[in-house]
Design an enzyme around this catalytic site. Structure first.
Site, short mmCIF file in Angstrom:
data_model
loop_
_atom_site.label_atom_id
_atom_site.label_comp_id
_atom_site.label_asym_id
_atom_site.label_seq_id
_atom_site.Cartn_x
_atom_site.Cartn_y
_atom_site.Cartn_z
CE LYS A 1 -3.96 -2.34 2.05
NZ LYS A 1 -3.33 -3.64 2.38
O1 LIG Z 1 -9.31 -3.56 1.38
C1 LIG Z 1 -8.39 -4.28 1.77
C2 LIG Z 1 -7.12 -4.25 1.22
C3 LIG Z 1 -6.18 -5.13 1.66
N1 LIG Z 1 -6.46 -6.01 2.65
C4 LIG Z 1 -5.38 -6.95 3.04
O2 LIG Z 1 -5.79 -8.28 2.70
C5 LIG Z 1 -5.44 -9.18 3.75
C6 LIG Z 1 -6.71 -9.74 4.35
O3 LIG Z 1 -6.43 -10.70 5.31
P1 LIG Z 1 -7.54 -11.72 5.92
O4 LIG Z 1 -6.80 -12.44 6.97
O5 LIG Z 1 -7.99 -12.61 4.78
O6 LIG Z 1 -8.64 -10.88 6.46
C7 LIG Z 1 -4.58 -8.39 4.73
O7 LIG Z 1 -3.23 -8.51 4.32
C8 LIG Z 1 -5.04 -6.96 4.52
O8 LIG Z 1 -4.03 -6.01 4.80
C9 LIG Z 1 -7.70 -6.05 3.20
O9 LIG Z 1 -8.02 -6.85 4.10
N2 LIG Z 1 -8.65 -5.18 2.74
#
Ligand SMILES: O=c1ccn([C@@H]2O[C@H](COP(=O)(O)O)[C@@H](O)[C@H]2O)c(=O)[nH]1
Length: 293
Positions: A96
Site C-alpha cells: 500500500k
Molecule cells: O481492502 C483491503 C485491502 C487489503 N487487505 C489486506 O488483505 C489481507 C486480508 O487478510 P484476511 O486475513 O484474509 O482478512 C490483509 O493482508 C489486509 O491487509 C484487506 O483486508 N482489505
C-alpha cells in the site's frame, strides 16, 4: 515478458480465483517453524509457498508482517519471493504505497523495476495523494510487464468514512476509478483485461458491481473473503460472466488459509501441511464452485 494482466488471468484460469495471502501475524507462527522470529517467519513462509504450489496460482504477501521484524524480516521476504518465483506463482505485493512522484520512483526501484530487491508482479497503491503519485508505478508497469493495484473500495468497516463520501454527486471511490480510466487502458494485456487492478472488498458487493460498470476491463483484487466474513458469492459480485463462468480477478484469503483449525496444534510438519493444504483446497473449491465451470 508477457503483460502482467495475461499472467494473472492465466493463473486464475488454470487454478481458480483464489489468491493466497502470506500474512505472518504476530504470535501465530507455530513453534514447529521456530515461532514468531525472523527465521520462523522465513521457514513458515517457504512452507506456505510449497503448500500453495499446484493449488493456487497467485499469492499476496503482506509487507507489514515482514517489516515488523526489521532487516531480518525483509531478508525472509526476499527468500520467500525467490521461492515463489521458482514455483511460477504470480506475486501481488501488498505494501500500500503512494507518495509524491519522486519518492514513488523509490518504491518502483524497490518492487517493480528490473533487479528490484523485492521483486513482485504487482504492487498495491493508495491513490489518495493523486494521479501523479500513481503515474511512476504505471510507467514502470508498462516498461517491465508489471501490474499496479489501486485501492478503490476497501474491505474494512472504515472504508465508508472517506471512500463513500459524495464528491460532486458520486462516492469518492467512484470518482477515483473514473479518473483511472486512461491508466486502465495503458495496462491492457492480450487477454483484454487490464493490469491496473482495483481493490474492491468482498464486504461491499454492491460497490463491486458498480465498480465493474465503471471499469469493465480492470482486473479486481478482492480481499475480505474468509476471516472478514464475506462468502464466495459476495466475493465474486464484481466479476463478469464469460461463457459459463464468472471471471475478472482474484479473491484473496490470508488468516483463513494461513492459520486454519488444526495448524497451530500440529506437532509435525506433515500435520501442519495437511491442515493448511486442505484449507487452501477448500477455499479454492468454494470459489470455483461459485464462479461456475
Ligand atoms: O481492502 C483491503 C485491502 C487489503 N487487505 C489486506 O488483505 C489481507 C486480508 O487478510 P484476511 O486475513 O484474509 O482478512 C490483509 O493482508 C489486509 O491487509 C484487506 O483486508 N482489505
Amino acid at each position: 515478458m508477457s503483460a502482467f494482466a495475461d499472467r494473472l488471468f492465466e493463473a486464475a484460469d488454470r487454478f481458480g480465483p483464489l489468491c493466497v495471502g502470506i500474512d505472518p501475524h504476530e504470535g501465530r507462527i507455530p513453534a514447529l517453524f521456530g515461532g514468531d522470529t525472523p527465521e520462523g517467519v522465513e521457514r513458515w513462509g517457504l512452507a506456505m509457498v510449497e503448500a500453495v504450489k499446484g493449488r493456487a496460482g497467485v499469492i499476496k504477501p503482506q509487507s507489514a508482517f515482514f517489516e515488523r521484524h526489521g532487516w531480518q524480516g525483509m531478508r525472509a521476504l526476499t527468500r520467500i519471493l525467490e521461492a515463489a518465483r521458482e514455483a511460477g506463482l504470480v506475486v501481488l505485493m501488498d505494501a500500500k504505497r503512494g507518495d509524491i512522484g519522486s519518492t514513488a520512483q523509490g518504491y518502483v526501484s524497490a518492487f517493480l523495476e528490473a533487479g528490484a530487491p523485492f521483486p513482485c508482479d504487482a504492487l498495491t497503491i493508495n491513490p489518495y495523494m493523486g494521479l501523479d503519485t500513481i503515474e511512476p508505478h504505471v510507467a514502470a508497469a508498462e516498461q517491465y510487464g508489471k501490474g499496479v493495484i489501486v485501492l478503490a473500495r476497501t474491505s474494512n468497516p472504515g472504508s465508508a468514512d472517506f471512500q463513500s463520501k459524495s464528491l460532486e454527486g458520486a462516492p469518492l471511490f467512484e470518482r477515483v476509478v473514473e479518473a483511472l480510466a486512461p491508466m486502465v487502458e495503458r495496462l491492457k494485456g492480450d487477454c483484454g483485461w487490464s493490469g491496473l487492478m482495483l481493490v474492491t472488498g468482498a464486504t461491499g458487493p454492491e460497490e463491486a458491481r458498480r465498480l465493474r460498470e465503471l471499469a469493465p476491463d480492470a482486473l479486481f483484487l478482492v480481499p475480505g473473503y474468509g476471516a472478514q466474513g464475506a462468502g464466495a458469492a459476495e466475493a465474486l459480485a464484481g466479476f463478469r460472466q464469460q461463457g459459463n463462468r464468472l471471471v475478472g480477478g482474484v479473491v484473496s484469503a490470508s488468516r483463513s488459509v494461513n492459520f486454519p483449525a488444526g495448524s497451530a496444534e500440529a506437532d509435525t510438519l506433515d500435520g501442519w501441511r495437511i491442515a493448511v493444504t486442505e484449507a487452501i483446497a477448500a477455499a479454492q473449491a468454494d470459489l470455483v464452485a461459485a464462479a461456475g465451470t
